[in-house]
Motif scaffolding. Structure first.
Motif, mmCIF file in Angstrom:
data_model
loop_
_atom_site.group_PDB
_atom_site.id
_atom_site.type_symbol
_atom_site.label_atom_id
_atom_site.label_comp_id
_atom_site.label_asym_id
_atom_site.label_seq_id
_atom_site.Cartn_x
_atom_site.Cartn_y
_atom_site.Cartn_z
ATOM 1 N N ALA A 1 0.839 -1.261 0.293
ATOM 2 C CA ALA A 1 -0.058 0.043 -0.177
ATOM 3 C C ALA A 1 0.871 1.180 -0.159
ATOM 4 C CB ALA A 1 -0.758 0.090 1.308
ATOM 5 N N LEU A 2 1.915 1.381 0.895
ATOM 6 C CA LEU A 2 2.769 2.593 0.870
ATOM 7 C C LEU A 2 3.620 2.659 -0.610
ATOM 8 C CD1 LEU A 2 4.268 1.746 4.485
ATOM 9 C CD2 LEU A 2 2.861 3.433 3.964
ATOM 10 N N LEU A 3 4.038 1.740 -1.344
ATOM 11 C CA LEU A 3 4.730 1.570 -2.516
ATOM 12 C C LEU A 3 3.380 2.147 -3.398
ATOM 13 C CD1 LEU A 3 6.817 1.266 -3.983
ATOM 14 C CD2 LEU A 3 6.224 -1.002 -4.620
ATOM 15 N N ARG A 4 2.299 1.681 -3.625
ATOM 16 C CA ARG A 4 1.219 2.266 -4.503
ATOM 17 C C ARG A 4 1.019 3.726 -4.073
ATOM 18 N NH1 ARG A 4 2.434 -0.371 -8.193
ATOM 19 N NH2 ARG A 4 1.306 1.206 -9.165
ATOM 20 N N ILE A 5 1.000 4.196 -2.886
ATOM 21 C CA ILE A 5 0.582 5.466 -2.716
ATOM 22 C C ILE A 5 2.020 6.434 -3.154
ATOM 23 C CG2 ILE A 5 0.443 7.414 -0.943
ATOM 24 C CD1 ILE A 5 -1.031 4.819 0.697
ATOM 25 N N GLY A 6 3.106 5.953 -3.280
ATOM 26 C CA GLY A 6 4.185 6.672 -3.447
ATOM 27 C C GLY A 6 4.034 6.639 -5.306
ATOM 28 N N HIS A 7 3.825 5.510 -5.784
ATOM 29 C CA HIS A 7 3.384 5.780 -7.213
ATOM 30 C C HIS A 7 2.595 6.808 -7.816
ATOM 31 C CE1 HIS A 7 6.472 2.801 -8.247
ATOM 32 N NE2 HIS A 7 5.939 1.723 -7.803
ATOM 33 N N CYS A 8 1.409 6.575 -7.022
ATOM 34 C CA CYS A 8 0.478 7.701 -7.312
ATOM 35 C C CYS A 8 0.751 9.191 -6.994
ATOM 36 C CB CYS A 8 -0.770 7.271 -6.351
ATOM 37 S SG CYS A 8 -1.690 6.141 -6.762
ATOM 38 N N TYR A 9 1.456 9.579 -6.176
ATOM 39 C CA TYR A 9 2.032 10.962 -5.997
ATOM 40 C C TYR A 9 3.092 11.123 -7.148
ATOM 41 C CZ TYR A 9 0.142 11.932 -1.494
ATOM 42 O OH TYR A 9 -0.970 12.251 -0.512
ATOM 43 N N GLU A 10 3.785 10.145 -7.433
ATOM 44 C CA GLU A 10 4.922 10.335 -8.618
ATOM 45 C C GLU A 10 4.124 10.504 -9.813
ATOM 46 O OE1 GLU A 10 8.594 8.180 -10.693
ATOM 47 O OE2 GLU A 10 8.073 7.216 -8.894
ATOM 48 N N LYS A 11 3.111 9.898 -10.098
ATOM 49 C CA LYS A 11 2.167 10.093 -11.443
ATOM 50 C C LYS A 11 1.824 11.419 -11.181
ATOM 51 C CE LYS A 11 1.821 4.969 -11.955
ATOM 52 N NZ LYS A 11 0.806 3.951 -11.953
ATOM 53 N N SER A 12 1.489 11.826 -10.156
ATOM 54 C CA SER A 12 0.620 13.143 -9.943
ATOM 55 C C SER A 12 1.779 14.275 -10.003
ATOM 56 C CB SER A 12 -0.055 13.261 -8.891
ATOM 57 O OG SER A 12 -0.865 12.138 -8.558
ATOM 58 N N GLY A 13 3.017 14.052 -10.106
ATOM 59 C CA GLY A 13 3.867 15.134 -10.316
ATOM 60 C C GLY A 13 4.348 15.504 -8.750
ATOM 61 N N LYS A 14 3.821 14.977 -7.703
ATOM 62 C CA LYS A 14 4.504 15.352 -6.426
ATOM 63 C C LYS A 14 5.468 14.490 -5.890
ATOM 64 C CE LYS A 14 -0.417 16.549 -5.709
ATOM 65 N NZ LYS A 14 -1.708 16.498 -4.916
ATOM 66 N N TYR A 15 6.773 14.683 -6.244
ATOM 67 C CA TYR A 15 7.651 14.029 -6.115
ATOM 68 C C TYR A 15 8.230 13.960 -4.724
ATOM 69 C CZ TYR A 15 8.171 13.984 -11.240
ATOM 70 O OH TYR A 15 7.785 14.046 -12.465
ATOM 71 N N ASP B 1 12.908 -5.156 -2.932
ATOM 72 C CA ASP B 1 13.662 -4.455 -3.902
ATOM 73 C C ASP B 1 12.736 -3.466 -4.751
ATOM 74 O OD1 ASP B 1 12.536 -7.140 -4.728
ATOM 75 O OD2 ASP B 1 13.010 -6.719 -6.809
ATOM 76 N N LYS B 2 11.458 -3.651 -4.955
ATOM 77 C CA LYS B 2 10.632 -2.718 -5.565
ATOM 78 C C LYS B 2 10.672 -1.173 -4.852
ATOM 79 C CE LYS B 2 7.404 -5.898 -7.704
ATOM 80 N NZ LYS B 2 8.016 -7.108 -7.167
ATOM 81 N N GLY B 3 10.894 -1.255 -3.530
ATOM 82 C CA GLY B 3 10.778 0.146 -2.944
ATOM 83 C C GLY B 3 12.080 0.773 -3.205
ATOM 84 N N TRP B 4 13.294 0.176 -3.417
ATOM 85 C CA TRP B 4 14.508 0.845 -3.720
ATOM 86 C C TRP B 4 14.592 1.183 -5.088
ATOM 87 C CZ3 TRP B 4 16.722 2.286 0.667
ATOM 88 C CH2 TRP B 4 16.718 1.523 1.908
ATOM 89 N N ILE B 5 14.104 0.428 -5.968
ATOM 90 C CA ILE B 5 14.203 0.707 -7.458
ATOM 91 C C ILE B 5 13.077 1.567 -7.787
ATOM 92 C CG2 ILE B 5 12.247 -0.723 -8.292
ATOM 93 C CD1 ILE B 5 15.864 -0.359 -9.643
ATOM 94 N N SER B 6 11.972 2.080 -6.991
ATOM 95 C CA SER B 6 11.256 3.027 -7.202
ATOM 96 C C SER B 6 11.838 4.459 -6.604
ATOM 97 C CB SER B 6 9.988 3.109 -6.173
ATOM 98 O OG SER B 6 9.187 1.851 -6.751
ATOM 99 N N LEU B 7 12.776 4.262 -5.562
ATOM 100 C CA LEU B 7 13.523 5.573 -5.162
ATOM 101 C C LEU B 7 14.622 5.910 -6.273
ATOM 102 C CD1 LEU B 7 13.881 4.899 -1.453
ATOM 103 C CD2 LEU B 7 13.012 6.926 -2.493
ATOM 104 N N THR B 8 15.217 4.728 -6.774
ATOM 105 C CA THR B 8 16.086 5.048 -7.863
ATOM 106 C C THR B 8 15.545 5.634 -9.066
ATOM 107 O OG1 THR B 8 17.240 2.780 -7.283
ATOM 108 C CG2 THR B 8 17.749 3.583 -9.600
ATOM 109 N N LYS B 9 14.531 5.159 -9.540
ATOM 110 C CA LYS B 9 13.906 5.883 -10.830
ATOM 111 C C LYS B 9 13.618 7.117 -10.610
ATOM 112 C CE LYS B 9 12.318 1.193 -12.926
ATOM 113 N NZ LYS B 9 11.166 0.330 -13.195
ATOM 114 N N LEU B 10 12.930 7.566 -9.216
ATOM 115 C CA LEU B 10 12.348 8.651 -8.993
ATOM 116 C C LEU B 10 13.590 9.643 -9.217
ATOM 117 C CD1 LEU B 10 10.206 10.764 -8.053
ATOM 118 C CD2 LEU B 10 10.868 10.015 -5.646
ATOM 119 N N TYR B 11 14.866 9.436 -8.386
ATOM 120 C CA TYR B 11 15.786 10.301 -8.643
ATOM 121 C C TYR B 11 16.710 10.482 -9.873
ATOM 122 C CZ TYR B 11 15.453 11.218 -3.478
ATOM 123 O OH TYR B 11 15.021 11.241 -2.229
#
Length: 460
Positions: free
Chosen positions: A270-284, A302-312
């Protein structure tokens, strides 16, 4: 009967366990022994169950039910010959005892003889007063045989006798899914909901079927009905969030995922999906906040770390991206996509040796895409590793024999190594394949490009 800690039904169990601590042998009737043994087997306490069986049979040697428990333990311990022998004795005594057939089928099943198990269980139906469990067992044997249509029919029989048998319901949907019968599953679930309209499990499963066929609006309605039926149903909120993401309704998706955090312990999903939603909304900033919460909740995800990787990486903060891709790779070192991203980030940071190492690892893991070969080869050229670059491109040519990009690079490298004949061969090959890529020679090999011989070939 199952013993409870809060009623008087557990007195025989307390009495039995007290007896085990002394040398006194107390008397129990056969039904009490059956309940004690059943309790221990359910708890996985086989050693205590065996003690109860032994003592029970010493006091009630003619009890068929106690001997059937002995069969059950034999089967559990894989002593199938002993179990068979005892079952044969019991069959002579009680040929219409359904439990004898069930245990016989259990033996056949353990021997992977599922057809015989089905035959035996069907015979037991002739004697059984309550057939629900038998229908379920037959359905499971058909699953072992990959006979999903037959399995489905027997699980349906379970539901006909007990509409709240959710185990049977799940198994039916599993059969539909395996057979790719989404439309049929939808029809079945809608019929089921006609008679059981407040079944949150059925609504949830209906939503998943609509999601599979990409009918997201109907999926959303189904999950809403699941939540109406049970407003604490965490799974329905999670699935609803996924649908809302697909519909690009990110604020609503965040709200749905957030409700699960209130209803239950936070989940990394759930935390990861919330993060993705904020990213897709441009709220980095908020996206990063929830990705950090994700990895705090589950540092090995690993999906959490890779999400941080892609964001940065997206924000061109390559130093941070590199830090987090290393964490992802430490968790899943066989992931091709991670190594490729690792290489690209190092390349952007001009860490050429590390980038080359990453591309090499990507190739070793079976990623033979043209751009991977080219990226690695071009880095080797920059590093002055001409021999290694040639070997890289020769390997690449085995997978991409018609690639002009590879041929131009091989031509340039061979001319660089003063192997004129090979250089000429590959340059002519490249020109025959695609003249538009001729700029590669000028860009990657400017000294080679100035050679009169090379210019003549390029202009011919």
């Amino acid at each position: 009967m199952e013993f409870s800690q809060n009623d008087n039904n557990n007195l025989p169990l307390t009495k039995f366990e007290s007896m085990l601590k002394t040398n006194n042998v107390l008397f129990f009737d056969s039904e009490e022994f059956e309940n004690i043994i059943h309790h221990y087997l359910n708890q996985g306490k086989v050693a205590l169950a065996k003690k109860a069986i032994k003592l029970g049979l010493s006091q009630h040697p003619s009890s068929v039910n106690l001997r059937l428990f002995k069969v059950e333990v034999y089967i559990f311990e894989n002593e199938l010959d002993k179990a068979n022998a005892l079952l044969n004795e019991l069959y002579v005594l009680e040929p219409n005892n359904e439990e004898i057939y069930i245990q016989k089928a259990n033996i056949f099943s353990k021997q992977d003889n599922h057809e015989k198990a089905v035959d035996v269980l069907k015979r037991a139906l002739e004697f059984a007063q309550d057939t629900t469990d038998l229908y379920s067992l037959i359905g499971m044997e058909y699953l072992f045989l990959d006979k999903f249509e037959e399995a489905k029919e027997y699980f349906k029989k379970c539901l006909e006798q007990d509409i709240d048998d959710y185990s049977a319901l799940y198994n039916i949907i599993y059969c539909f899914d395996f057979l790719d019968q989404n439309e049929e599953a939808i029809e079945f679930l809608n019929d089921y909901l006609e008679t059981n309209p407040y079944c949150e499990v059925a609504w949830h499963q209906l939503g998943k079927q609509y999601y599979t066929i990409k009918d997201y609006e109907k999926a959303l309605s189904a999950y809403d009905f699941a939540i109406i039926s049970d407003d604490t149903f965490v799974g329905a909120y999670l699935e609803k969030g996924k649908v809302l993401e697909k519909l690009k309704r990110y604020e609503e998706a965040i709200e749905s995922y957030s409700l699960t955090l209130e209803l239950d312990d936070p989940t990394s999903f759930a935390l990861l999906r919330i993060g993705h939603c904020y990213e897709k909304s441009g709220k980095y900033d908020l996206a990063a906040k929830y990705y950090f919460k994700t990895v705090h909740e589950d540092p090995l995800l690993d999906k959490g770390w890779i999400s941080l990787t892609k964001l940065y990486n997206k924000q061109r903060n390559y130093q941070k991206a590199l830090h987090y891709i290393n964490k992802a790779i430490n968790i899943d070192s066989e992931n091709i996509a991670y190594w490729k991203l690792y290489s690209q980030i190092n390349h952007r940071l001009n860490f050429l040796e590390e980038a080359e190492r990453g591309y090499k690892r990507t190739l070793e893991l079976g990623n033979y895409e043209l751009d991977t070969w080219i990226a690695r080869g071009d880095i080797l050229i920059k590093l002055g590793e001409a021999e290694a670059a040639i070997f890289n491109f020769l390997q690449a040519a085995e997978f991409h024999p018609e690639s002009a990009e590879i041929e131009y690079r091989l031509a340039g490298l061979y001319f660089l190594q003063h192997e004129t004949e090979k250089g000429t061969f590959h340059l002519k090959n490249a020109l025959r394949t695609n003249k538009e890529y001729a700029f590669i020679i000028e860009e990657l090999f400017p000294n080679v490009y100035q050679k009169p011989q090379v210019k003549r070939i390029l202009q011919s």
